[in-house]
Design a protein around this motif. Structure first.
Motif, PDB file in Angstrom:
ATOM      1  N   LEU A 250      -4.599  -2.525  -0.633  1.00  0.00           N
ATOM      2  CA  LEU A 250      -3.787  -1.452  -0.073  1.00  0.00           C
ATOM      3  C   LEU A 250      -2.744  -1.037  -1.097  1.00  0.00           C
ATOM      4  N   ASP A 251      -3.041   0.054  -1.814  1.00  0.00           N
ATOM      5  CA  ASP A 251      -2.124   0.542  -2.835  1.00  0.00           C
ATOM      6  C   ASP A 251      -1.022   1.366  -2.178  1.00  0.00           C
ATOM      7  N   GLU A 252       0.187   1.273  -2.726  1.00  0.00           N
ATOM      8  CA  GLU A 252       1.364   1.959  -2.188  1.00  0.00           C
ATOM      9  C   GLU A 252       1.579   1.616  -0.722  1.00  0.00           C
ATOM     10  N   ILE A 253       1.634   0.325  -0.438  1.00  0.00           N
ATOM     11  CA  ILE A 253       1.796  -0.170   0.925  1.00  0.00           C
ATOM     12  C   ILE A 253       3.117   0.303   1.543  1.00  0.00           C
ATOM     13  N   GLY A 254       4.107   0.604   0.710  1.00  0.00           N
ATOM     14  CA  GLY A 254       5.403   1.050   1.207  1.00  0.00           C
ATOM     15  C   GLY A 254       5.360   2.412   1.869  1.00  0.00           C
ATOM     16  N   GLU A 255       4.247   3.122   1.729  1.00  0.00           N
ATOM     17  CA  GLU A 255       4.113   4.447   2.338  1.00  0.00           C
ATOM     18  C   GLU A 255       3.618   4.389   3.778  1.00  0.00           C
ATOM     19  N   THR A 291       2.834  -2.024  -4.585  1.00  0.00           N
ATOM     20  CA  THR A 291       3.838  -0.990  -4.415  1.00  0.00           C
ATOM     21  C   THR A 291       4.668  -0.862  -5.678  1.00  0.00           C
ATOM     22  N   ASN A 292       5.162   0.359  -5.932  1.00  0.00           N
ATOM     23  CA  ASN A 292       6.152   0.522  -6.997  1.00  0.00           C
ATOM     24  C   ASN A 292       7.527   0.805  -6.395  1.00  0.00           C
ATOM     25  N   ARG A 293       7.595   0.715  -5.070  1.00  0.00           N
ATOM     26  CA  ARG A 293       8.873   0.907  -4.383  1.00  0.00           C
ATOM     27  C   ARG A 293       9.664  -0.390  -4.340  1.00  0.00           C
ATOM     28  N   ASN A 294      10.980  -0.253  -4.182  1.00  0.00           N
ATOM     29  CA  ASN A 294      11.836  -1.408  -3.943  1.00  0.00           C
ATOM     30  C   ASN A 294      11.808  -1.691  -2.443  1.00  0.00           C
ATOM     31  N   LEU A 295      10.976  -2.652  -2.028  1.00  0.00           N
ATOM     32  CA  LEU A 295      10.797  -2.897  -0.598  1.00  0.00           C
ATOM     33  C   LEU A 295      12.051  -3.463   0.055  1.00  0.00           C
ATOM     34  N   GLU A 296      12.876  -4.168  -0.718  1.00  0.00           N
ATOM     35  CA  GLU A 296      14.131  -4.656  -0.156  1.00  0.00           C
ATOM     36  C   GLU A 296      15.009  -3.480   0.280  1.00  0.00           C
ATOM     37  N   ASN A 297      15.013  -2.424  -0.532  1.00  0.00           N
ATOM     38  CA  ASN A 297      15.770  -1.231  -0.182  1.00  0.00           C
ATOM     39  C   ASN A 297      15.157  -0.527   1.031  1.00  0.00           C
ATOM     40  N   GLU A 298      13.814  -0.512   1.100  1.00  0.00           N
ATOM     41  CA  GLU A 298      13.132   0.087   2.250  1.00  0.00           C
ATOM     42  C   GLU A 298      13.446  -0.686   3.529  1.00  0.00           C
ATOM     43  N   ILE A 299      13.522  -2.011   3.410  1.00  0.00           N
ATOM     44  CA  ILE A 299      13.861  -2.853   4.573  1.00  0.00           C
ATOM     45  C   ILE A 299      15.279  -2.535   5.045  1.00  0.00           C
ATOM     46  N   ALA A 300      16.204  -2.417   4.081  1.00  0.00           N
ATOM     47  CA  ALA A 300      17.601  -2.148   4.424  1.00  0.00           C
ATOM     48  C   ALA A 300      17.759  -0.817   5.142  1.00  0.00           C
TER      49      ALA A 300
END
Length: 459
Positions: A250-255, A291-300
C-alpha cells in the motif's frame, strides 16, 4: 536461550497478562516494575536482556527517561503504550526503541516483536561487514525458491544497513512501514522484501492509495458484490483478496481516509475482509505500506489513526535519501546508462569525469528517480562513446565545462519534461499534446524523430 525480560508497567492486569504470555512462550521474566526507580533497582541487581517499557509510569519519571538510561547500558527495549501527543511520540522515537506494542496485547504480536527486536539488537552489537552483492547472493530464501529480482544498487554503509533491514523483515510475516522521501525507491524495497520472503512465488499486489478515487477506495481494496451500488454491474474482487497468499503493498498509506483506516485496521488485526454487500472472508496476506508523509504530524492533526500507525510500524524501514549515500551515484548512473542505452540501441563505454563531477555535486531533491530521469534523457542526447554532457543544467563548480545544447536537444528535453510531468500521457485532457499546444499526431511524429520512447517504469 531466550532473552531475559523485565516488564516496566504500572497497570497490574496488563503487566501480569503480558507476563503470562512470555512465560508460556519460554521467556524468563525477571520482574515487574511500576516506576523508573524500581526498574533501575532490578537492573542493578541482575542482568536484563530486554525491557518492555510503558511510557506513563508511577512517579515523576517516564518510560522515556528510563529509555535514555537503557541506551547508556546497551539494553534493548520496546515501548508498550501508544501516546497520541505528538511531542511525546517524537521524544519516544528519538530514544530509538526496537518497536512499539499496542494495548491490548496479542500474544502473536508480542512474540514476533520480541524476535525482531532481539535480532536487531544482536545485529547492532555485531556491525555489518562485506558488500551488498555477497549478502544477496547468499540469501537462503532466494536460493531455495528460485525467486529473482533486481537488487538494490550501492556499496555505501546506508545501503548496507537498508539491506540488512530488508533481510530481517523478509524472514517473518510482520507488517512493515517503509518511510522515505519521494523518489528513494520505496516500492523497490517492498518488492525486495517480498522476493526474499517465502511468499515470493505468490502475488505481489501494488496499490497507490493516493490514486484511488475517494468514492471507490473501499470497493478497490475490499471488493463488492454485484448490484450493491450504481455502476456495480459485476462482482469485484478487491486488492486484498487478489493478494491472498502473497503480499500487498500500500503505497502512500497516509492518503487513506479515516473511515477506510478503521477497516484496514481490522484487516491487520483479524486478517479478514468484508466486501461491500458480501460475507467476511479470511485472508492470508503480508502487508507492506509506504509513505513520504510525516505520520506523527498526521496523527497530531487527527488525519491518521494512532493505533493503525503502531500496528504498521512494528518494523519500520527507513529508505535513505540519495544525498545520504552519494558514493553510490557512479554505480547508479552506470546502471541506468546501460539499461537505457540498450533500449535506445546505443553503446557507451562509460561516463566522463566531468559529468560524474556534476552528478556528485548536485543535491538530488528528487532522489534516485530524478537521477534515473536525468540519465535517461542524457542517453538520448549523447551518441557515444561516453556520456559527455547532461540533458539538464545541474549546479556546477566554477571550473565545470560549458554544457550548451542545440535547438533540437532543447526541444527534446522540453518534450521529455512535459511528458514526465503528465505521467507520459500524450493525448486527452492534461496530456502532453494539450500542454504543448500541438496536435497529437504532430507530437507523436516529433517524439519518433527525436528518439523519445516511453520508459519501462511508466508502462
Amino acid at each position: 536461550m531466550k532473552a531475559k525480560i523485565l516488564i516496566v508497567e504500572d497497570q497490574f492486569i496488563e503487566a501480569h497478562a503480558l507476563e503470562r504470555m512470555l512465560l508460556r512462550a519460554g521467556y524468563m521474566v525477571c520482574d515487574i516494575a511500576t516506576s523508573v526507580q524500581e526498574a533501575l533497582a532490578v537492573i542493578d541487581k541482575e542482568p536484563v536482556d530486554m525491557v518492555l517499557l510503558d511510557i506513563q509510569l508511577k512517579g515523576s519519571l517516564t518510560g522515556i527517561d528510563l529509555a535514555e538510561r537503557l541506551n547508556q547500558r546497551n539494553i534493548a527495549f520496546v515501548y508498550l503504550s501508544a501516546n497520541s501527543n505528538r511531542t511525546i511520540l517524537e521524544q519516544a522515537k528519538r530514544t530509538q526503541p526496537y518497536g512499539f506494542l499496542v494495548k491490548p496485547f496479542r500474544q502473536k504480536d508480542v512474540l514476533i516483536m520480541l524476535d525482531v527486536a532481539w535480532y536487531l539488537h544482536k545485529q547492532k552489537k555485531e556491525p555489518l561487514s562485506g558488500n551488498i552483492a555477497s549478502k544477496t547472493a547468499n540469501n537462503s530464501n532466494r536460493s531455495k525458491t528460485g525467486c529473482n529480482t533486481p537488487v538494490l544498487i550501492g556499496n555505501s554503509p546506508a545501503i548496507a544497513h537498508l539491506y540488512e533491514q530488508i533481510r530481517t523483515a523478509a524472514g517473518s510475516n510482520i507488517s512493515v512501514l517503509i518511510q522515505g522521501e519521494s523518489g528513494t525507491g520505496k516500492e523497490l524495497v517492498a518488492r525486495e522484501i517480498h522476493q526474499l520472503s517465502d511468499r515470493c512465488n505468490k502475488p505481489f499486489v501494488v496499490v497507490n492509495c493516493a490514486g484511488l478515487p475517494a468514492t471507490l477506495i473501499e470497493s478497490e481494496l475490499f471488493g463488492h458484490e454485484r448490484g450493491m451500488f450504481t455502476g456495480a454491474i459485476d462482482k469485484r474482487t478487491g486488492k486484498f483478496e487478489q493478494a491472498d497468499g502473497g503480499t500487498i503493498f500500500l503505497d502512500e498509506i497516509g492518503e487513506l481516509p479515516i473511515d477506510i483506516q478503521v477497516k484496514f485496521l481490522r484487516v491487520l488485526q483479524e486478517r479478514e475482509i468484508e466486501p461491500i454487500g458480501g460475507n467476511i472472508k479470511k485472508i492470508n496476506v503480508r502487508i507492506l505500506a509506504a509513505t513520504n508523509r510525516n505520520l506523527e504530524n498526521e496523527i497530531a492533526h487527527a488525519r491518521f489513526r494512532l493505533d493503525l500507525y503502531y500496528r504498521l510500524s512494528v518494523f519500520p524501514v527507513n529508505v535513505p535519501a540519495l544525498r545520504e549515500h552519494t558514493s553510490d551515484i557512479p554505480l547508479l548512473a552506470a546502471h541506468f546508462m546501460q539499461r537505457y542505452a540498450q533500449d535506445a540501441g546505443k553503446h557507451f563505454t562509460g561516463i566522463t569525469d566531468s559529468v560524474l563531477k556534476q552528478l556528485m555535486h548536485y543535491g538530488w531533491p528528487g532522489n534516485v528517480r530524478e537521477l534515473q530521469n536525468v540519465i535517461f534523457r542524457s542517453v538520448l542526447l549523447n551518441d557515444g562513446p561516453e556520456i559527455s554532457r547532461l540533458s539538464v543544467s545541474l549546479p556546477q563548480t566554477a571550473d565545470s565545462k560549458d554544457t550548451s545544447l542545440t535547438m533540437e536537444e532543447n526541444e527534446r528535453n522540453h518534450i521529455l519534461r512535459v511528458l514526465e510531468k503528465c505521467g507520459w500521457k500524450v493525448a486527452g485532457k492534461n496530456g502532453a499534446a494539450e500542454i504543448l499546444n500541438i496536435n497529437v499526431s504532430t507530437l507523436n511524429s516529433r517524439m519518433k524523430k527525436l528518439g523519445i520512447k516511453k520508459p519501462r517504469w511508466y508502462e
